[in-house]
Each structure stands twice: as structure tokens, then as C-alpha cells.
Design an enzyme around this catalytic site. Structure first.
Site, mmCIF file in Angstrom:
data_model
loop_
_atom_site.group_PDB
_atom_site.id
_atom_site.type_symbol
_atom_site.label_atom_id
_atom_site.label_comp_id
_atom_site.label_asym_id
_atom_site.label_seq_id
_atom_site.Cartn_x
_atom_site.Cartn_y
_atom_site.Cartn_z
ATOM 1 N N GLY A 136 0.762 -1.238 0.000
ATOM 2 C CA GLY A 136 0.000 0.000 0.000
ATOM 3 C C GLY A 136 0.793 1.289 0.000
ATOM 4 C CG ASP A 138 0.369 6.343 -1.354
ATOM 5 O OD1 ASP A 138 1.181 7.193 -0.938
ATOM 6 O OD2 ASP A 138 -0.664 6.027 -0.715
ATOM 7 C CG HIS A 211 8.400 -7.825 -19.921
ATOM 8 N ND1 HIS A 211 9.725 -7.986 -19.587
ATOM 9 C CD2 HIS A 211 7.795 -7.334 -18.812
ATOM 10 C CE1 HIS A 211 9.919 -7.632 -18.326
ATOM 11 N NE2 HIS A 211 8.762 -7.223 -17.833
ATOM 12 N NE ARG A 310 16.485 -0.791 -13.476
ATOM 13 C CZ ARG A 310 15.856 -1.955 -13.545
ATOM 14 N NH1 ARG A 310 14.687 -2.051 -14.153
ATOM 15 N NH2 ARG A 310 16.373 -3.028 -13.019
ATOM 16 C CG ASP A 312 12.868 -4.199 -16.212
ATOM 17 O OD1 ASP A 312 13.594 -4.400 -15.222
ATOM 18 O OD2 ASP A 312 11.986 -4.999 -16.581
ATOM 19 C CD GLU A 338 17.715 -5.369 -14.844
ATOM 20 O OE1 GLU A 338 17.724 -6.067 -13.839
ATOM 21 O OE2 GLU A 338 16.888 -5.523 -15.761
ATOM 22 C CG HIS A 402 14.230 -3.655 -7.456
ATOM 23 N ND1 HIS A 402 15.246 -2.973 -8.082
ATOM 24 C CD2 HIS A 402 13.525 -4.249 -8.443
ATOM 25 C CE1 HIS A 402 15.150 -3.154 -9.385
ATOM 26 N NE2 HIS A 402 14.116 -3.919 -9.635
ATOM 27 C CG ASP A 403 15.914 -7.247 -9.387
ATOM 28 O OD1 ASP A 403 14.734 -7.307 -9.000
ATOM 29 O OD2 ASP A 403 16.242 -6.927 -10.544
ATOM 30 N NE ARG A 453 11.782 -6.869 -5.030
ATOM 31 C CZ ARG A 453 11.349 -7.386 -6.177
ATOM 32 N NH1 ARG A 453 10.086 -7.754 -6.306
ATOM 33 N NH2 ARG A 453 12.176 -7.518 -7.198
HETATM 34 C C1 ARE Z 1 8.517 -12.801 -9.247
HETATM 35 C C2 ARE Z 1 9.051 -13.362 -7.921
HETATM 36 C C3 ARE Z 1 10.149 -14.389 -8.195
HETATM 37 C C4 ARE Z 1 9.635 -15.480 -9.138
HETATM 38 C C5 ARE Z 1 9.118 -14.794 -10.420
HETATM 39 C C6 ARE Z 1 8.559 -15.796 -11.424
HETATM 40 O O1 ARE Z 1 9.591 -12.308 -7.131
HETATM 41 O O2 ARE Z 1 10.583 -14.958 -6.969
HETATM 42 O O3 ARE Z 1 10.709 -16.348 -9.469
HETATM 43 O O4 ARE Z 1 8.109 -13.838 -10.089
HETATM 44 O O5 ARE Z 1 7.293 -16.213 -11.061
HETATM 45 C C7 ARE Z 1 9.825 -8.334 -11.670
HETATM 46 C C8 ARE Z 1 9.601 -8.381 -10.171
HETATM 47 C C9 ARE Z 1 9.936 -9.756 -9.634
HETATM 48 C C10 ARE Z 1 9.138 -10.817 -10.388
HETATM 49 C C11 ARE Z 1 9.491 -10.712 -11.860
HETATM 50 C C12 ARE Z 1 8.712 -11.703 -12.697
HETATM 51 O O6 ARE Z 1 10.397 -7.400 -9.549
HETATM 52 O O7 ARE Z 1 9.609 -9.824 -8.242
HETATM 53 O O8 ARE Z 1 9.535 -12.071 -9.896
HETATM 54 O O9 ARE Z 1 9.154 -9.392 -12.324
HETATM 55 O O10 ARE Z 1 7.357 -11.492 -12.572
HETATM 56 C C13 ARE Z 1 17.152 -11.563 -14.544
HETATM 57 C C14 ARE Z 1 16.966 -10.508 -15.625
HETATM 58 C C15 ARE Z 1 16.890 -9.121 -15.052
HETATM 59 C C16 ARE Z 1 15.801 -9.040 -14.014
HETATM 60 C C17 ARE Z 1 16.104 -10.103 -12.951
HETATM 61 C C18 ARE Z 1 15.023 -10.150 -11.909
HETATM 62 O O11 ARE Z 1 18.026 -10.626 -16.557
HETATM 63 O O12 ARE Z 1 16.615 -8.224 -16.105
HETATM 64 O O13 ARE Z 1 16.179 -11.401 -13.551
HETATM 65 N N1 ARE Z 1 15.630 -7.694 -13.439
HETATM 66 C C19 ARE Z 1 14.507 -6.793 -13.833
HETATM 67 C C20 ARE Z 1 13.937 -6.023 -12.636
HETATM 68 C C21 ARE Z 1 13.113 -6.976 -11.795
HETATM 69 C C22 ARE Z 1 11.871 -7.343 -12.595
HETATM 70 C C23 ARE Z 1 12.176 -7.689 -13.985
HETATM 71 C C24 ARE Z 1 13.396 -7.465 -14.541
HETATM 72 C C25 ARE Z 1 11.068 -8.099 -14.859
HETATM 73 O O14 ARE Z 1 14.939 -5.363 -11.945
HETATM 74 O O15 ARE Z 1 12.729 -6.438 -10.571
HETATM 75 O O16 ARE Z 1 11.215 -8.469 -11.930
HETATM 76 O O17 ARE Z 1 10.490 -6.911 -15.372
HETATM 77 C C26 ARE Z 1 21.469 -14.027 -12.759
HETATM 78 C C27 ARE Z 1 21.207 -13.889 -14.262
HETATM 79 C C28 ARE Z 1 20.402 -12.635 -14.542
HETATM 80 C C29 ARE Z 1 19.131 -12.664 -13.712
HETATM 81 C C30 ARE Z 1 19.481 -12.764 -12.232
HETATM 82 C C31 ARE Z 1 18.232 -12.851 -11.368
HETATM 83 O O18 ARE Z 1 22.347 -13.009 -12.333
HETATM 84 O O19 ARE Z 1 22.433 -13.795 -14.949
HETATM 85 O O20 ARE Z 1 20.058 -12.545 -15.913
HETATM 86 O O21 ARE Z 1 18.420 -11.445 -13.962
HETATM 87 O O22 ARE Z 1 20.272 -13.927 -12.006
HETATM 88 O O23 ARE Z 1 18.460 -12.242 -10.168
#
Ligand code: ARE
Length: 530
Positions: A136, A138, A211, A310, A312, A338, A402-403, A453
Site C-alpha cells: 500500500g 504510494d 515486455h 532506468r 529494465d 539494466e 530491489h533484486d 523488499r
Molecule cells: C517474481 C518473484 C520471483 C519469481 C518470479 C517468477 O519475485 O521470486 O521467481 O516472479 O514467477 C519483476 C519483479 C519480480 C518478479 C518478476 C517476474 O520485480 O519480483 O519475480 O518481475 O514477474 C534476470 C533478468 C533481469 C531481471 C532479474 C530479476 O536478466 O533483467 O532477472 N531484473 C529486472 C527487474 C526486476 C523485474 C524484472 C526485470 C522483470 O529489476 O525487478 O522483476 O520486469 C542471474 C542472471 C540474470 C538474472 C538474475 C536474477 O544473475 O544472470 O540474468 O536477472 O540472475 O536475479
């Protein structure tokens, strides 16, 4: 050049200027060079090059010269066998990075709006589909806490996505032209922008253009109209129908959302997506319409108060698309991709900087794992520097985001955390703080992407005051010092678990000493300015 000899080209990474000085680099096959010298026209003479870094294949040499004008030069390299090889002559104007000037003065603060603060009255209205876990927070909450940000001293914000979407993290955008109503909508966004301007603070937004959401109207049109949809080329569809019938049945069933989300996961569907997440169908970046769409969105928000983006999953989109965007953007817009692995295809011409994952990896290896010593850490830093060239001053540097897991959780105690922070604040690149780090907010280790988070804690009594006070002090130091922002990095001693380096610009010299033995009690840092 060529024939396995030393290599130089007057390109962005081998000849560039920063803050009125010129960096000249030379690369040679590892283990071949005894001495490398830069040869300048008569009056200026010969300058011995510093051995900067090495990897398995190459060794890099560097010289930093005063001035930033056209240069005439060549190289003289002596091999271990005593053979002298000459490279050049060259005559060129050093590459000058196009990073907007305002960027260098910044310390970023990253907020995931849902997890920061609630500002709107009442509980947020529910949505039909919710991928669980809304807290919640904002945009009104951010406005409410601007004083906190001022006290902390940060002067730029990076917000994770704020557009209409179904989830709390909002990486599944359903309308790119609308601020999420649950965050307060356009009115509150405009107010936030105004408040930030008053405070000379900048704002970058998270652009999710790899996407869209499954529920974006364009994708929904493809789902409904199939091959007849005018948006079919917007996405990477691999067959029709796009989704099996079961998909919709589950989607519209009475099961709780998370149940439905996971049931659908196991089905087969006919489109590419982000990491096989059905909620996030991948855009088709070869399509001109998609490119136009991305450009429109980026421009739209830059015109309405954003100072940059930034981007994504930037590494999942062709670099050439980003170069096209970059050319169309106003020069003042800061663009950060990113990119998780090698940043070389992306900087300096697609983005001003990328999220500095390679630096993060090094920081983990030295500060968290203790797997490398200071000497190896320095070599890693210098190698990255040789790869990045001038873009290293515009990289988005972080200890966590956040990741990732919270850095404090990883190192386990505040002294070690603060030593790493001291490094971040005194090193090249734009430092950032992930909301909550400044008060010692904890997450949970092994919690996957959402490990860090947790909702921000606002009761002062629960803050780690040492972390808060020291973070403030380090931010002030960074903001006041041009040398920390743009100065040359001069390693003095990197040995065992101790590093000493200087940042030098004009008359300003900042000396940093970080002692980081594996026993936390003995960790300490010291910064002196002269
Ligand atoms: C959610 C859950 C996860 C679950 C997933 C699938 O949190 O636990 O596994 O759903 O059901 C966003 C949200 C996430 C969400 C995800 C999918 O913030 O919470 O996950 O969407 O719905 C790769 C990518 C990189 C990406 C990371 C997360 O290459 O671009 O994965 N980062 C961005 C953002 C994220 C965002 C997305 C992309 C999607 O910063 O916050 O996630 O828009 C190794 C690999 C990397 C990989 C990394 C994962 O280092 O080399 O390629 O990054 O591991 O940490």
C-alpha cells in the site's frame, strides 16, 4: 597494430577526456611488455605508462595527461626480450562523454513505491487480480517523506515502475501513459515532480520495454483476435491460438490469484516472455511500431517531469534499439540500462551508464565473501575501468537494490556495511542507496528476488543511528567533493585486506583508507581531504 603487438585506437575507451584531463590506454598481450611509454611531440617528451590491469589475455597500460585537446602521440613498447616496438603515430581529439552534467553531482535514492510509505488516506482500493503482497505504499507517501530524503542528503530519486499494472512491483505494465491510480495517479505524480524541482532533486523512472503485461490492451487484442490482430507483430508470437483454452478458464476461475498464477505457469502458450513468466509477454523489438511506441512513452514522461530512465532488462533488447532511442532523447536525459553482464556493448553510446553489476560482483567478492584480497580487488576495478572508459563516471553504482539481498544482511554487521558504503561513496560512478539501507533495514537471506523488499520502518527508535549518521556524513562528503565525483582514481596501496587510494581533481585530493579484515571489530575507514 595487429600481428599480436600492442593495440591502441583513438576510440572512446582508449582515448578520452574527463574533467579536463585525458586518459590514454594501450593494450598488449599479457606477459609480453616490460615497459610501455607514451611518446609525445618533442617538447613534452616521453611518459612511462602505468600498468593498470590484466586478465587472462591482455594487460592494460594507462597515462593520464592534463588538458583535453587534440593530441599527437605514439607508443614505444619494450618487450621482456628487449625488443622495442613502436605503435602509431596517432593524431586525434579525445572522446568526450555526453553524460548530462547534473548526473555527476548526484547521490541516488531508490524507492520501490509500494514498500516505502502510505500517504493516501484509507487503504488502497483492491484490484480484481492481485499477485499478492501489496503493502500500500504510494507517491503521496514519498511526498510525505521528502524531508527524510533532504535530511539524508540524497538529491536524486530512482523509482521502480509507477505505471498502471496488476502487481505491487509493477513490472507488468498495462498502461504506460498512466500513473497507477493506487499510487495516487497523475495528480500526485505532478505534485511530487513539483516538490522535487523545488528541492533541486532529480527523478528517473523505470522503463519496462522488454515486455508488457499480459493484460496490456495490445496483448489482450492479440489473445482475442489472434492472427487478425493489428498488434500481432508487437509481440513475439510463436503460434495461434496464443493461449490454450484452459488458460482462460483458470484465469477467470474463483481460485485465489496466486493459485491461478501458478496453475497457468504449467501450461503451454505461444509467445515469448520474460523468463517464462506468462504475465510478461516479450515485445518484438524488430518492429518499427514497437520502437515508435517506446520512444513515445519515453518522451512523454520526460516532458512531464522525469529527468531520465532506468531501462529494465535492457540486455534483453538489441543495443542498436537503445542507440536509436538515445539519439532521439534530449541531451539532458540520463539513461541507465539494466545490464547484468559485460557492459561494453552498451556504453557509452547506448546508455550513459548501466547498473553496475560487474562492480557489485567485485564488491561481493571482497567485502562479503572475502574470496579475493585487496590486490585482486584493485585489478578487478582497474580492468572494469579499462572496459568502461569514461562511462565509469556515469555508472549507476549500488550495494543492493530491489533484486538483491540487502547488503547489511550479507555482511551481517554495521561496521562492515559502512566500510563498503565508504568505498561506494568515494569510488568512481554514481552512488545510490536503496530505501531503508540508511536506517539499517533488514531483509531475509535466501528470500529470492523479494529478499530486500520489506516495508520501510519509520519509527526512529528502531533505526540504527550509527548507520544513519555515517550514511549522512558520507553523502555530504560525496556531494561536496568534485574530486570524488570526477577526480582521477589513484591507487596508493592495495594489500592484504587494506586499501588506500586517492581521488584527485585540480587542487583537491581526497585520501581514503579502508581496513577490512574478516573480523568485523577491526574494520574501519578513514577519509581525509586536502
Ligand atoms: C517474481 C518473484 C520471483 C519469481 C518470479 C517468477 O519475485 O521470486 O521467481 O516472479 O514467477 C519483476 C519483479 C519480480 C518478479 C518478476 C517476474 O520485480 O519480483 O519475480 O518481475 O514477474 C534476470 C533478468 C533481469 C531481471 C532479474 C530479476 O536478466 O533483467 O532477472 N531484473 C529486472 C527487474 C526486476 C523485474 C524484472 C526485470 C522483470 O529489476 O525487478 O522483476 O520486469 C542471474 C542472471 C540474470 C538474472 C538474475 C536474477 O544473475 O544472470 O540474468 O536477472 O540472475 O536475479
Amino acid at each position: 597494430n595487429g600481428g599480436g603487438g600492442p593495440f591502441h585506437a583513438p576510440s572512446a575507451t582508449y582515448l578520452y577526456t574527463v574533467a579536463g584531463r585525458t586518459h590514454v590506454l594501450l593494450r598488449a598481450k599479457v606477459g609480453t611488455v616490460a615497459k610501455a611509454t607514451l611518446v609525445l611531440p618533442k617538447s613534452e617528451g616521453m611518459v612511462e605508462m602505468r600498468r593498470k590491469a590484466r586478465d587472462e589475455l591482455f594487460e592494460y597500460f594507462e597515462v593520464v595527461l592534463p588538458g583535453d585537446g587534440e593530441l599527437e602521440y605514439s607508443f614505444e613498447v619494450r618487450t621482456w626480450e628487449g625488443v622495442i616496438r613502436k605503435t602509431g603515430p596517432f593524431r586525434a581529439v579525445p572522446y568526450r562523454p555526453e553524460t548530462p552534467r547534473w548526473v555527476y553531482e548526484r547521490v541516488f535514492y531508490q524507492i520501490m513505491p509500494d514498500r516505502f510509505e502510505r500517504g493516501l488516506p484509507g487503504t488502497p482500493p483492491g484490484t480484481r487480480l492481485r499477485a499478492g503482497d501489496f503493502h500500500g505504499g504510494d507517491l503521496a507517501g514519498i511526498i510525505k517523506r521528502l524531508e527524510h530524503l533532504e535530511e539524508l542528503g540524497v538529491n536524486a530519486l530512482y523509482l521502480t515502475p509507477i505505471f498502471e499494472s496488476m502487481t505491487y512491483h509493477r513490472y507488468d505494465v498495462t498502461d504506460y501513459f498512466r500513473i497507477d491510480r493506487k499510487l495516487g495517479g497523475w495528480g500526485v505524480f505532478r505534485k511530487l515532480v513539483g516538490e522535487l524541482k523545488k528541492r533541486d532533486s532529480r527523478l528517473i523512472l523505470d522503463g519496462v520495454f522488454h515486455h508488457t503485461s499480459f493484460f496490456h490492451p495490445y496483448f489482450q487484442d492479440v489473445v482475442r483476435a489472434g492472427e487478425g490482430s493489428e498488434y500481432r507483430r508487437f509481440y513475439r508470437i510463436t503460434g495461434f491460438p496464443v493461449i490454450p483454452e484452459q488458460f482462460l478458464r483458470i484465469l477467470h476461475s474463483e481460485e485465489p490469484w496466486t493459485e491461478r498464477y501458478h496453475l497457468i505457469k504449467s501450461l503451454d502458450w505461444n509467445y515469448e516472455s520474460f523468463y517464462s513468466v506468462w504475465l510478461m509477454p516479450r515485445l518484438n523489438h524488430d518492429s518499427q511500431e514497437v520502437r515508435t511506441f517506446i520512444l513515445e512513452v519515453m518522451e512523454y514522461w520526460l516532458e512531464r517531469g522525469a529527468d531520465g530512465w532506468r531501462l529494465d532488462v535492457a540486455h534483453g533488447v538489441p543495443p542498436e534499439l537503445w542507440r536509436e532511442m538515445r539519439k532521439a532523447m534530449p541531451e539532458e536525459a540520463y539513461l541507465v540500462g539494466e545490464v547484468m553482464d559485460d557492459p561494453r556493448p552498451w556504453v557509452p553510446d547506448a546508455f550513459h551508464g548501466t547498473m553496475n553489476y560487474p562492480l557489485y560482483e567485485l564488491i561481493l567478492r571482497f567485502f562479503v565473501e572475502g574470496e579475493i584480497d585487496a590486490g585482486e580487488f584493485l585489478n578487478g576495478l582497474e580492468l572494469l575501468s579499462a572496459h568502461l572508459g569514461p562511462a565509469e563516471y556515469a555508472m549507476y553504482n549500488f550495494l543492493d537494490n530491489h533484486d538483491t539481498e540487502r547488503f547489511l544482511d550479507l555482511v551481517g554487521d554495521e561496521r562492515r556495511y559502512l566500510c563498503a558504503l565508504a568505498f561506494l561513496m568515494t569510488y568512481k560512478g554514481i552512488p545510490s542507496i536503496f530505501y531503508g539501507d540508511e536506517i539499517g533495514l533488514r531483509g531475509r537471506l535466501g528470500g529470492g528476488l523479494s529478499a530486500g523488499r520489506a516495508f520501510m520502518v519509520w519509527e526512529r527508535g528502531k533505526w540504527d543511528t550509527e548507520i544513519f549518521e555515517t550514511t549522512k556524513r558520507l553523502i555530504q562528503l560525496r556531494r561536496k567533493s568534485r574530486a570524488l565525483q570526477l577526480g582521477e582514481f589513484v591507487p596508493v596501496r592495495f594489500q592484504g585486506r587494506t586499501m588506500i587510494y586517492e581521488r584527485v581533481l585540480g587542487d583537491e585530493r581526497v585520501r581514503v583508507e579502508i581496513r577490512y579484515p574478516m573480523e568485523p571489530e577491526d574494520c574501519a575507514f578513514h577519509v581525509t581531504t586536502s
